[in-house]
Motif scaffolding. Structure first.
Motif, mmCIF file in Angstrom:
data_model
loop_
_atom_site.group_PDB
_atom_site.id
_atom_site.type_symbol
_atom_site.label_atom_id
_atom_site.label_comp_id
_atom_site.label_asym_id
_atom_site.label_seq_id
_atom_site.Cartn_x
_atom_site.Cartn_y
_atom_site.Cartn_z
ATOM 1 N N GLU A 1 0.941 -1.385 -0.085
ATOM 2 C CA GLU A 1 0.081 -0.075 0.037
ATOM 3 C C GLU A 1 0.805 1.301 0.088
ATOM 4 O O GLU A 1 1.939 1.181 0.687
ATOM 5 N N VAL A 2 0.419 2.255 -0.741
ATOM 6 C CA VAL A 2 1.181 3.769 -0.854
ATOM 7 C C VAL A 2 0.133 4.498 -0.451
ATOM 8 O O VAL A 2 -0.941 4.472 -0.213
ATOM 9 N N ALA A 3 0.555 5.913 -0.306
ATOM 10 C CA ALA A 3 -0.138 7.062 0.097
ATOM 11 C C ALA A 3 -0.860 7.284 -1.199
ATOM 12 O O ALA A 3 -0.542 6.895 -2.252
ATOM 13 N N PRO A 4 -2.068 8.163 -0.956
ATOM 14 C CA PRO A 4 -2.978 8.650 -1.995
ATOM 15 C C PRO A 4 -1.992 9.407 -3.154
ATOM 16 O O PRO A 4 -0.908 10.067 -2.715
ATOM 17 N N LEU A 5 -2.322 9.202 -4.430
ATOM 18 C CA LEU A 5 -1.223 9.602 -5.616
ATOM 19 C C LEU A 5 -1.507 11.076 -5.777
ATOM 20 O O LEU A 5 -2.505 11.304 -6.292
ATOM 21 N N ARG A 6 -0.537 11.828 -5.065
ATOM 22 C CA ARG A 6 -0.503 13.283 -5.473
ATOM 23 C C ARG A 6 0.770 13.913 -5.823
ATOM 24 O O ARG A 6 1.751 13.288 -5.232
ATOM 25 N N GLY A 7 0.666 14.437 -6.970
ATOM 26 C CA GLY A 7 1.900 14.981 -7.614
ATOM 27 C C GLY A 7 2.760 13.806 -8.523
ATOM 28 O O GLY A 7 2.442 12.740 -8.703
ATOM 29 N N ASP A 8 4.246 14.249 -8.377
ATOM 30 C CA ASP A 8 5.018 12.914 -9.133
ATOM 31 C C ASP A 8 6.289 13.016 -8.896
ATOM 32 O O ASP A 8 7.301 14.010 -9.148
ATOM 33 N N ASP A 9 6.587 12.091 -7.876
ATOM 34 C CA ASP A 9 7.958 11.843 -7.436
ATOM 35 C C ASP A 9 8.189 10.599 -6.792
ATOM 36 O O ASP A 9 7.236 9.879 -6.691
ATOM 37 N N PRO A 10 9.555 10.164 -6.565
ATOM 38 C CA PRO A 10 9.676 8.839 -6.161
ATOM 39 C C PRO A 10 9.044 8.478 -4.952
ATOM 40 O O PRO A 10 9.076 7.238 -4.641
ATOM 41 N N ALA A 11 8.769 9.277 -4.140
ATOM 42 C CA ALA A 11 8.188 8.973 -2.715
ATOM 43 C C ALA A 11 6.682 8.431 -3.077
ATOM 44 O O ALA A 11 6.248 7.608 -1.815
ATOM 45 N N LEU A 12 6.111 8.548 -4.138
ATOM 46 C CA LEU A 12 4.890 7.809 -4.476
ATOM 47 C C LEU A 12 4.896 6.413 -4.319
ATOM 48 O O LEU A 12 3.869 5.772 -3.893
ATOM 49 N N ILE A 13 5.961 5.708 -4.715
ATOM 50 C CA ILE A 13 5.980 4.179 -4.463
ATOM 51 C C ILE A 13 6.661 3.602 -3.136
ATOM 52 O O ILE A 13 6.631 2.499 -2.975
ATOM 53 N N GLU A 14 6.729 4.524 -2.305
ATOM 54 C CA GLU A 14 7.309 4.031 -0.911
ATOM 55 C C GLU A 14 6.128 3.494 -0.184
ATOM 56 O O GLU A 14 4.939 4.118 -0.301
#
Length: 233
Positions: free
Chosen positions: A217-230
């Motif tokens: 599970e990841v955080a809600p997809l906001r913006g566009d950066d590598p942290a999205l897949i953490e």
């Protein structure tokens, strides 16, 4: 289905991985961790492009396939995914199955669990390595543009999907089709006449890779950066 995916590599890196040349304006593409349908995406294809022989290249395509006979670039039907079990029979995809097959490079993709406001995104990927996803492409010509205008041609693409394997079936019942390395050349070769037999063989060959997929599970997809897949902590 797959409605959002990740491609964090530069087109230069993709060209080295796949042994391809980069076709402008693909060289201007920027890596992304949040790619939605209708975006411009890098795809790998083989065709004649002003050359005497077939050339393997990376080009930018709209992620939603528009068949040549469509009167408009945008369809009222979703065409960013195509079911591999029936693509050879569908009017929008069957010509592409025959000779316009592509690879869509990705490091992973997202699916959502739950309903409404409680929907939670999960990142699905291989534990070690990237994905070469089976796709189709099509060229659409804008009938309103001048015949001498190169911009009248639009490259469009779709991602093939199949039934999800047990390792991710709890997240979604469909998944993109990962191509094994030994099928890349045949899949891209436009002289190989594609049919349902080829699609069925590719679907079966994809299973060992698909069974290795993992998700978190990841955080809600906001913006566009590598942290999205953490992973969500």
């Amino acid at each position: 289905m797959c409605g959002r995916y990740v491609q964090p590599k530069s087109v230069g890196d993709l060209a080295r991985i796949f042994g391809a040349v980069v076709q402008a304006p693909a060289d201007l593409w920027e890596p992304s961790w949040n790619i939605p349908p209708s975006s411009s995406i890098p795809i790998l294809l083989e065709s004649v492009a002003g050359e005497a022989e077939f050339q393997r290249r990376i080009a930018l395509a709209q992620w939603s396939l528009t068949p040549p006979w469509s009167k408009t670039l945008t369809s009222r039907f979703a065409t960013f995914n195509a079911r591999i079990e029936s693509a050879s029979e569908k009017p929008a995809f069957k010509a592409s199955v025959k000779s316009k097959r592509a690879i869509i490079p990705a490091s992973g993709y997202y699916e959502w669990v739950g309903e409404g406001a409680s929907r939670r995104p999960h990142y699905i990927h291989l534990p070690d390595g990237d994905l070469a996803l089976a796709g189709l492409y099509s060229w659409w010509r804008d009938p309103a543009a001048d015949k001498d205008d190169d911009a009248r041609w639009h490259l469009t693409a779709t991602m093939l999907t199949s039934d999800a394997v047990h390792t991710i079936a709890d997240v979604h019942d469909r998944e993109p089709v990962p191509l094994p390395r030994d099928l890349w050349d045949e899949w891209l070769d436009p002289t190989v006449a594609g049919d349902q037999e080829l699609l069925d063989r590719v679907a079966a060959a994809s299973l060992p890779i698909a069974r290795e997929l993992v998700h978190h599970e990841v955080a809600p997809l906001r913006g566009d950066d590598p942290a999205l897949i953490e992973p969500l902590s």
